[in-house]
Design a protein around this motif. Structure first.
Motif: not given
Length: 464
Positions: A413-418, A420-441
């Protein structure tokens, strides 16, 4: 002498299993621990070894049958080398047994034959295998048997007891059943369990509440494959095995743990460049390396800084259990359905060992050979949805775990790099957590740490 073998509990209180295939037939001679059947539990396919050496007299169930734990599945004809005396439950006293002159009953010590899956045949004249003592109500002593009756012995799985024995402790049931009873306003103490060892089942709760019972399990020999005739507009498939277990687990998780999900899109070009260099390294010769390998290592490092994500909510004791080890679960799509085997003590593994463990886990899962032990005891999980071309999602927690990380597809994908805009390898991380145990911070800092490591692997030096 004829001995019956009952289906044992193959792990973690499972109440039923499906007979997939018999490896023997009536009249076959088998040896101790020879594989006689392949059965499918709610978690895995398990090879069932023979508890006796002898001749197969009768197969009580046909392939495709769903059998409750404790039901007879096969009869053996074995040599009568101990006088044909029946097995005596551990802690009970045969009629007339005692210490001479003392009037005190003698308690026999149970002995096991060698076994493979946690159950075992009982040596003639000895007690059944013992387990942790439980507080049961007194039961009557063994009834006298005739010679004809004593010729048939029954081997029961450890932990079962007569159906009419009622425990004086908290009623036995599974978490989903306890939740159902709670939602219906019922007291489990008032409900009589019909499951193995007095286990209270969902059907017991529904019957007590006056609700309609769910469709029963297929009878022996009944077809259990998807059925559709000519001209029919729908196909019906029996819900069983892994699919049934997964459905129950996901419902339990979704309606018990308050989920929260966060997303982070990361430039992982440096990680992919590192993987290319490692593949040419002698230390990683013959080892399969993927983005999942580095992501798994990043998770293990980030957990040191945010241990709340490696914990469990203990509702019964009202405690938070924080684990000081990491059993890393990896969601695996198999022909039998979704499974989440885990790598025990993954935090103690170096990168080459972790990569090897991931490769072996995937190979075992695809072959359908994952054991119940490998599917139990996970503390945090990763699901790699990127292999299906998906960018992001909202993963559902594996029951009993505080967090699960989803890896999206790596895209150019086109991505800001140093600056400038360059083609970079990009992925998205998705984190689900139990809000009883883990605060947003805590969840945010953990996700940021994983992203930082994948964006620049050298950042590890600032975290350890």
């Amino acid at each position: 002498m004829i001995k019956e073998f009952r289906l044992p509990d193959l792990g973690e209180g499972l109440t039923e299993s499906e007979i997939l295939s018999w490896k023997v037939g009536v009249g076959d001679t088998v040896s101790l621990n020879q594989v006689i059947a392949e059965v499918e539990t709610a978690k895995a396919v398990v090879e069932l070894p023979s508890p006796f050496a002898g001749v197969i007299k009768e197969l009580h169930e046909q392939p495709g049958s769903v059998v409750e734990v404790g039901k007879p599945i096969v009869s053996f004809e074995v040599a009568d080398d101990a006088g044909g005396s029946p097995c005596v439950p551990s802690g009970t006293v045969p009629s007339g047994a005692g210490n001479e002159g003392s009037g005190e009953a003698a308690v026999e010590t149970p002995k096991r034959e060698p076994n493979l899956v946690g159950y075992g045949a009982v040596v003639e004249g000895s007690g059944r295998p013992t387990r942790r003592a439980r507080n049961f109500a007194p039961v009557a002593g063994p009834a006298e048997t005739t010679p004809a009756e004593s010729a048939v012995q029954v081997v029961e799985p450890a932990g079962t007891r007569p159906a009419d024995t009622r425990p004086t402790e908290r009623p036995r049931s599974t978490p989903p059943v306890r939740k159902l009873a709670k939602d219906l306003g019922l007291d489990l103490v008032q409900i009589r369990g019909t499951g193995p060892g007095g286990l209270i089942t969902r059907e017991d709760v529904q019957e007590f509440a006056g609700q309609a019972e769910e469709p029963s399990a297929p009878m022996a020999g009944q077809a259990v494959t998807p059925r559709a005739g000519a001209g029919e507009r729908e196909t019906r498939t029996s819900i069983k095995g892994v699919r049934k277990h997964t459905a129950a687990a996901m419902v339990q998780s979704a309606f018990t743990a308050p989920h929260a999900t966060e997303f982070l899109t990361v430039d992982v070009t440096p990680s992919l460049e590192l993987l290319a260099r490692l593949k040419d390294s002698r230390a990683f010769a013959g080892i399969k390396l993927t983005p999942l390998t580095l992501a798994a290592k990043a998770v293990l490092i980030a957990l040191r800084r945010q241990p709340a994500l490696n914990s469990r909510w203990d509702e019964e004791n009202q405690e938070i259990v924080t684990f000081h080890y990491v059993n890393l679960g990896i969601a695996a799509a198999t022909p039998r359905g979704l499974t989440v085997p885990n790598i025990k003590d993954a935090d103690a593994l170096q990168l080459p060992e972790l990569a090897q463990a991931l490769a072996e886990l995937a190979e075992t899962a695809r072959a359908g050979k994952t054991t119940p032990a490998d599917l139990s005891g996970g503390t945090i999980s990763i699901t790699n949805i990127g292999v299906f071309g998906i960018d992001a999602g909202t993963p559902i927690l594996n029951p009993g775990e505080a967090a699960i990380l989803g890896l999206g597809a790596v895209r150019t994908m086109p991505w800001e790099y140093r600056g400038e805009v360059a083609l970079r390898q990009v992925l998205t991380l998705s984190l689900s957590f139990d809000h009883r145990l883990v605060d947003g911070e805590q969840g945010s800092r953990f996700l940021a740490d994983v992203g930082a490591i994948l964006a620049e692997p050298g950042m590890v030096l600032t975290m350890v």
